[in-house]
Design an enzyme around this catalytic site. Sequence first.
Site, PDB file in Angstrom:
ATOM      1  N   CYS A  37      -9.339  43.938  30.035  1.00 23.30           N
ATOM      2  CA  CYS A  37      -9.445  44.545  31.364  1.00 23.30           C
ATOM      3  C   CYS A  37     -10.829  45.111  31.637  1.00 23.30           C
ATOM      4  CB  CYS A  37      -8.385  45.630  31.539  1.00 23.30           C
ATOM      5  SG  CYS A  37      -6.716  44.963  31.563  1.00 23.30           S
ATOM      6  N   HIS A  78      -8.791  41.876  49.341  1.00 26.21           N
ATOM      7  CA  HIS A  78      -9.903  40.956  49.089  1.00 26.21           C
ATOM      8  C   HIS A  78     -11.227  41.684  48.853  1.00 26.21           C
ATOM      9  CE1 HIS A  78      -6.985  37.919  50.202  1.00 26.21           C
ATOM     10  NE2 HIS A  78      -7.797  37.027  49.657  1.00 26.21           N
ATOM     11  N   GLU A 129       1.063  45.789  39.342  1.00 24.45           N
ATOM     12  CA  GLU A 129      -0.166  45.038  39.075  1.00 24.45           C
ATOM     13  C   GLU A 129       0.135  43.624  38.591  1.00 24.45           C
ATOM     14  OE1 GLU A 129      -3.870  46.863  37.176  1.00 24.45           O
ATOM     15  OE2 GLU A 129      -3.035  45.670  35.531  1.00 24.45           O
TER      16      GLU A 129
END
EC number: 4.-.-.-
Length: 145
Positions: A37, A78, A129
Amino acid sequence: MIQQMYPQTLHPYTFELNKDMQLSAAHYVPKEEAGKCRRLHGHTYFINVTVAGDELDESGFLINFAHIKQLVHDRFDHTILNEHDVFNDEDPNKFPTTEVVARTICEMIQQHLDSLSHKPKCVGVFVRETPTSYVMYRPKLVKKG
């Protein structure tokens, strides 16, 4: 399809409103301990915002659903979360982890709700997530008068 089952948030209010959203965003966690991550990667986040209150506004709403979408989806969809001013790479409490994203969304919404005369409360934000990992953030509620 948006995930539609969420942990319940108990609260003392008469009305409860829930807004589901889906947004695509990238992020990274700037710590070695974050493993993979630590690298820039993206998610399709499923978000549920719960707003509650006892009074409605002059239109009969706790808050217009569109306003919640503007506050969250229109801001983060986005984008690279790390590039937003509400997150930073220096303070672990501001890294865009799922936990911090959920808390930040709640705080942003509550800031807007505080400007409304009938004072609804954001009582929970759910952020999924991945299909197997999510966070539920519930701010500590101040007891009513």
